[in-house]
Enzyme design. Structure first.
Site, short mmCIF file in Angstrom:
data_model
loop_
_atom_site.label_atom_id
_atom_site.label_comp_id
_atom_site.label_asym_id
_atom_site.label_seq_id
_atom_site.Cartn_x
_atom_site.Cartn_y
_atom_site.Cartn_z
CB SER A 55 -0.93 0.00 1.21
OG SER A 55 -0.20 -0.27 2.40
CE LYS A 123 0.32 -8.14 3.91
NZ LYS A 123 -0.29 -8.09 2.57
CD GLU A 192 -7.36 -5.74 2.08
OE1 GLU A 192 -6.20 -6.19 2.09
OE2 GLU A 192 -7.67 -4.63 1.62
O1 KIV Z 1 -0.33 -3.41 1.81
C1 KIV Z 1 -1.03 -3.34 2.83
O2 KIV Z 1 -1.13 -2.28 3.45
C2 KIV Z 1 -1.71 -4.54 3.28
C3 KIV Z 1 -2.62 -4.51 4.42
C4 KIV Z 1 -3.20 -3.39 4.98
C5 KIV Z 1 -3.03 -5.79 4.97
O3 KIV Z 1 -1.51 -5.55 2.72
#
Ligand code: KIV
Length: 289
Positions: A55, A123, A192
């Protein structure tokens, strides 16, 4: 050599800490961070997991979606977050394209992220399609947080940012995904944009922690994008966002006040200026002598 950890290290959040929360039924807190000051403030506030999310692309770099952010950009920001983080578990997103080519390429990119940024886990987004990647990363001793439901990197495939798991079949698929990700070795799963009933079901189904965002209150933890939480955004927030402060208004007011003070010549004041009373500035300038 003593193997007794220092008090600061003993408090360090690890994947085992998250698991202990799950087993004890105590909620933990996750938050995105993309820079040093935010990381320090979040770490000082006791946030347990800091995520350098992709993000980054939207919240900080001004892109329309997360797809264009690169491994190098993720590492650049993760290094700053690393410098500001002592206690929280530091997780870094693998950006779109960095785990989609081959397992070898996934490993190479994840190893680069860990080595260069100091990430303690990575992640990645996806369900059963990602189990081979997760097995390989886990075998390489890289803890993996999985991410299912509304996965922003699948924006085009999903046909937009839409709540997932609303039909019986889609909900069962997500529950199956969660079990498969757990079996592959994921240390936690971000859920999510799914109905709260489904998030609660998945949370009770798996023995690893679930971290919800737009997934209701019954997950083991919550995560938010820090810019959403602080209202440092330029578009209306999603339904699931609670603005815990209005930093946007605070900053706008501060900037307007600064501009007014400079225009009115009330900034800087004498107290904000340096003095050198012994200088004799009445003499002619060197170059004109
Ligand atoms: O990229 C991100 O901010 C995310 C989340 C908020 C879970 O993957």
């Amino acid at each position: 050599m003593s193997l007794t950890p220092s008090p600061a290290v003993a408090e360090k959040v690890t994947p085992q800490t998250l698991l202990a929360h799950k087993r004890a039924g105590t909620a933990f807190t996750a938050l995105t961070a993309y820079d040093y000051p935010t990381a320090r403030l979040a770490d000082d506030a006791g946030i347990d997991l800091l995520l350098v999310g992709d993000s980054l692309a939207m919240a900080v770099l001004g892109h329309a979606d997360t797809l264009s952010v690169t491994v190098a950009e993720m590492i650049h920001h993760a290094k700053a977050v690393r410098r500001g983080t002592q206690r929280a578990l530091l997780v870094v997103d693998m950006p779109f394209g960095s785990y989609h080519v081959s397992i070898e390429d996934t490993l190479r990119n994840a190893i680069r992220i860990v080595k260069e940024s100091g990430a303690e886990a990575v992640k990645l987004e996806g369900g059963t399609t990602q189990t081979a990647n997760i097995r390989a990363l886990t075998a390489a001793q890289i803890p993996v947080v999985a991410h299912i439901g509304l996965t922003p990197q699948s924006l085009h495939a999903m046909g937009g940012y839409k709540v997932q798991g609303r039909t019986q079949a889609a909900a069962l698929q997500l529950a199956d995904d969660a079990l498969a990700l757990q079996a592959a070795g994921a240390i936690a799963i971000v859920l999510e944009g799914i109905p709260r009933e489904l998030a609660a079901h998945i949370t009770s189904l798996v023995t690893i922690p679930t971290i919800g965002i737009g997934a209701g209150p019954d997950t083991d933890a919550q995560v938010l994008v820090v810019h959403d939480l602080l209202q440092l955004t330029f578009t209306p927030p999603a339904k699931f966002v609670r603005p815990f402060a209005d930093a946007g208004t605070l900053i706008r007011e501060a900037l307007a006040n600064y501009r007014t003070a400079v225009s009115a010549r009330t900034f800087p004041a004498d107290a904000e200026s340096y003095h050198a009373p012994s200088l004799n500035l009445q003499t002619e300038h060197l170059t004109t002598r």
